[in-house]
Scaffold this active site. Sequence first.
Site, short mmCIF file in Angstrom:
data_model
loop_
_atom_site.label_atom_id
_atom_site.label_comp_id
_atom_site.label_asym_id
_atom_site.label_seq_id
_atom_site.Cartn_x
_atom_site.Cartn_y
_atom_site.Cartn_z
CE1 TYR A 1 -4.25 -1.35 -0.15
CE2 TYR A 1 -3.26 -3.04 1.24
CZ TYR A 1 -4.28 -2.61 0.41
OH TYR A 1 -5.33 -3.44 0.13
CE1 TYR B 1 -8.52 -5.06 2.06
CE2 TYR B 1 -8.22 -5.71 4.36
CZ TYR B 1 -7.73 -5.61 3.07
OH TYR B 1 -6.47 -6.07 2.78
CG ASP C 1 -13.35 -10.40 8.46
OD1 ASP C 1 -12.56 -10.50 9.42
OD2 ASP C 1 -13.03 -9.92 7.36
CE LYS D 1 -5.68 -6.23 10.21
NZ LYS D 1 -6.73 -6.36 9.22
C1 LIG Z 1 -6.84 -6.94 7.79
C2 LIG Z 1 -8.14 -7.58 7.53
C3 LIG Z 1 -8.24 -8.74 6.74
C4 LIG Z 1 -7.04 -9.34 6.02
O1 LIG Z 1 -6.07 -9.78 6.89
P1 LIG Z 1 -4.56 -9.91 6.38
O2 LIG Z 1 -3.85 -10.61 7.49
O3 LIG Z 1 -4.06 -8.50 6.19
O4 LIG Z 1 -4.56 -10.70 5.12
C5 LIG Z 1 -9.48 -9.32 6.59
N1 LIG Z 1 -10.58 -8.80 7.19
C6 LIG Z 1 -10.51 -7.70 7.95
C7 LIG Z 1 -11.75 -7.20 8.60
C8 LIG Z 1 -9.31 -7.04 8.13
O5 LIG Z 1 -9.27 -5.91 8.85
#
Ligand SMILES: *Cc1c(COP(=O)(O)O)cnc(C)c1O
Length: 422
Positions: free
Chosen positions: A17, A143, A235, A264
């Site tokens: 990015y 996202y 998610d 994360k």
């Molecule tokens: C960051 C993120 C992802 C992707 O995770 P990566 O480890 O960066 O591939 C998927 N969903 C959400 C809500 C995110 O914030």
Amino acid sequence: MQDELIQRDQRVNWHPYTQMKHDVSIPIVRGEGSYLFDANGKRYIDAVSSWWVTLHGHAHPSITQRVSEQLATLEQVIFAGFTHPTAIELSERLLALLPDNQTKVFYTDNGSTAIEVALKMCVQYHYQNQQSKTKILAFKNGYHGDTFGAMSVSGRGLWTAPFGELLFDVIFIDVPTQANLAQTKAFIATHAHEIACFVYEPLVQGAGGMLMHKAADLSELMEFCKHQGILLIQDEIFVGFGRTGKLFAVDHLTETPDIMCFSKGLTGGTMPLGITTATQAIYDAFYADDKTKALFHGHSFTANPLACAAALASLDLLLNAETTHNIQRIVAQHQGFVALLKHHPKIKEVRFQGTIFALEWKTDENTSYFSDMNQALYPFFLERGILMRPLGNIIYLVPPYCISETDLGFVYKTILEALDQI
Ligand SMILES: *Cc1c(COP(=O)(O)O)cnc(C)c1O
């Protein structure tokens, strides 16, 4: 040393990015608690938890110790045909914290792949039940990651434009409000026969601009989808592990998803790791004498023991009384700051959900990731020793839970200065 590192970096590294022609990457040589230190010894408050991953601060001693012990014991083992006690313990402990309907853990190594697995589970689930349901339902502005499947189910825009032709068809809906729910339900009902699953970020759409919706409205939408036979993929990659003020976003909801995705903060931000959990019913659709009914997905580093060890140490920290207290203190501080900013003339909207704070700056252009505001804001905070990464004209805070009351106060004060001066 700083300049030399920057030159060597630019010679060999291509950053994510990042427009490499404009952006300089600052060499960080050390982290401690909520601070990062560059090669000149300058200190930065990490107000975004290094892309939303660092829960308990940098180089936390108890995570360091647990990973070191694991490193000296078993650093990696193939996870097909073999297993290891650290992954077993992590799965047991995580499932104990999730809704009762989550009974199985599938490991990957990042958020995007956790989403890919969730999508593949749902599509193959229907395939194995002889149902032709292959369409995915998702929120606009969502996202879910940068691999092709995850990109397909994410909001479409400038980021995904070059790949548009290659992304699969997705049915997009608005996030729920009392005003649009009836219409959204009617729309979903007309497509329900072909929809495999609904993938969504609960309560906060992170990369889309820290957009927030109400728990009650999401619960109502989830309940409706369930009745329509649509599997729910929640998610929690960003919002999990305390970010929303509760342990998981699901703890705010009255409905439970079929599948949940984590990454994360899972390892406290120490190691890359992804998890997709599923219900018994989904798992059972793959459990058969027929070998071809297995889930054919895996990564070389699936359930890496070091990452699992980091996750266990992070869970211990997350559940202790001090962290719980810190989370509630951050929520209270955000609440006070939001009240203070509410009627500021330069602000379009200010909002927060738990430890996540966001402020939308009024601009002449529409709100956008590519807004020029970013070019003024990002260096303004860096110069003052704060790492923030505005999403265009949206400033947000996702601090590590160990950030002190004083440091968070300093960040707020600096935001007020920015509002005055920019
Ligand atoms: C960051 C993120 C992802 C992707 O995770 P990566 O480890 O960066 O591939 C998927 N969903 C959400 C809500 C995110 O914030």
